[in-house]
Design an enzyme around this catalytic site. Structure first.
Site, short mmCIF file in Angstrom:
data_model
loop_
_atom_site.label_atom_id
_atom_site.label_comp_id
_atom_site.label_asym_id
_atom_site.label_seq_id
_atom_site.Cartn_x
_atom_site.Cartn_y
_atom_site.Cartn_z
CD GLU A 1 -25.15 8.59 -2.40
OE1 GLU A 1 -24.30 10.01 -2.04
OE2 GLU A 1 -25.34 7.75 -1.56
CE1 TYR B 1 -21.37 9.85 -5.89
CE2 TYR B 1 -22.79 11.13 -4.85
CZ TYR B 1 -22.32 10.02 -4.56
OH TYR B 1 -21.91 9.38 -3.61
CG ASP C 1 -17.48 9.24 -3.78
OD1 ASP C 1 -16.24 8.48 -4.50
OD2 ASP C 1 -17.95 9.41 -2.60
CB CYS D 1 -7.60 3.54 -0.98
SG CYS D 1 -6.32 4.14 -2.51
CB CYS E 1 -0.52 0.43 1.02
SG CYS E 1 -0.91 1.94 0.02
CB CYS F 1 -4.99 -2.27 0.13
SG CYS F 1 -6.44 -1.49 -0.75
CB CYS G 1 -2.42 -1.03 -6.27
SG CYS G 1 -2.67 0.56 -5.20
#
Length: 357
Positions: free
Chosen positions: A52, A135, A153, A205, A212, A215, A221
């Site tokens: 991270e 975060y 994020d 995405c 899409c 997805c 959505c």
């Protein structure tokens, strides 16, 4: 406030996303796969933390090799804590944002010395570690310890903005996006869920041309239904970056030894080896490390940092025997590794090498 049709627990949205993740999770060297996790394999908090920190403002592709090298050289937090600063900074060279490397060592030593080599589990305790912000604390708590923290994020912000068709521009939209993300975070498998949202943003995405049609969240959505997905999230226009200038001085002895300096711990490239040089400003002042007939190369270094563009003039001169420079240290040819230089300094070296070859 979240909309009532969106679930708070492991409801349809979280369930669909976790089902997709079980099949399509990215294979990453720091990750425990969903199948392995289901079989009882627990993530190593050290590897989660290290990945991270490395991934902050850096791509997965750029981090992979660095992560492999670090975990080979320093397989646990105690090994990293015992490492020499120069060795760690050298291995970090090229990854950028060098304050992260300094904080990496501070954090490793704190965990090793004060916490018996164990990372805390809870978000608030993780925030007490050097260099760990909201975060990173949320990511470690969720991914390593499977706690229902909201990990935010850029990928998660984009997914939330599109899922809820939120047009408030970033960064003003951050609280609203986080609230929506928190509302969807399930109590079941929160670590896998956090990684699933990030994977969705990284692979489907995406910022441009989101896929899409495949997805797993295409039905709920709102941006897909409204046809606004490609334009979200909206962002407040950034101010143009200023341009600064500087001078670097490259000196080499007949036997191949070079003159380098260790930059101050605070500031850009802090703690890294680099060429002696001037300040970086609109009108930098000459600051040669020793008196010589310095020759200016026709090529200039151009490099962009987060907040400004930099143009460096390169000046060269032979390094005399026994010279006592005002700053810097003479590095023998056998000990000089250009790869240990930060990117901007390596650019200067490459231009100098090409111009003198």
């Amino acid at each position: 406030m979240r909309d009532s049709e969106f679930e708070t627990g492991p409801g349809p949205i979280a369930g669909d996303l976790l089902g997709w993740y079980d099949v399509h999770a990215r294979d990453l060297p720091w990750r425990v796969s969903p199948a392995a996790r289901a079989a009882g394999v627990r993530p190593d908090p050290y590897r989660v933390w290290l990945s991270e920190v490395m991934l902050q403002q850096t791509t997965v592709a750029a981090v992979r090799d660095y992560f492999h090298r670090f975990t080979t050289l320093w397989p646990d937090v105690n090994a990293l804590a015992a490492a020499e600063d120069g060795a760690v900074m050298g291995e970090w060279a090229g990854l950028g944002y060098y304050a992260r490397a300094r904080n990496l060592l501070k954090c490793a030593r704190f965990v090793a010395d004060e916490l018996d080599g164990r990372f805390p589990e809870h978000h608030d305790a993780l925030l007490e570690l050097p260099g760990v912000g909201p975060y990173t604390a949320a990511a470690i708590s969720a991914i390593a310890f499977d706690r229902p923290e909201t990990v935010m994020d850029g990928n998660v912000e984009r997914v939330m903005a599109r899922l809820h068709d939120i047009h408030t521009p970033l960064p003003a939209a951050k609280p609203e996006l986080k609230a929506q993300a928190a509302a969807l975070t399930p109590g079941t498998r929160p670590g896998d869920y956090a990684q699933a949202v990030m994977d969705l943003g990284a692979t489907i995405c995406t910022p441009k041309s989101p896929a899409c049609g495949i997805c797993p969240l295409r039905s709920p959505c709102r941006a897909r239904a409204a046809g606004t997905a490609p334009e979200l999230p909206k962002k407040t226009p950034k101010k143009p970056k200023p341009t600064r200038r500087g001078i670097v001085y490259l000196a080499q002895r007949d036997d191949g030894a070079v003159l380098l300096e260790r930059r101050p711990d605070k500031g850009l490239l802090g703690g890294m080896l680099g060429w002696p040089g001037s300040d970086w400003s609109e009108a930098p002042e000459e600051k040669p490390p020793f008196a010589a007939d310095w020759v200016t190369l026709p090529a200039e270094v151009r490099h962009t940092f987060t907040h400004f563009h930099l143009i460096l003039t390169i000046k060269c001169a032979p390094l005399p025997e026994g010279v006592l420079p005002e700053l810097g240290q003479v590095i023998p040819r056998a000990m000089f590794r250009p790869g240990d230089l930060p990117t901007v300094m390596r650019k200067a070296y490459d231009l100098w090498r090409d111009g003198t070859a």
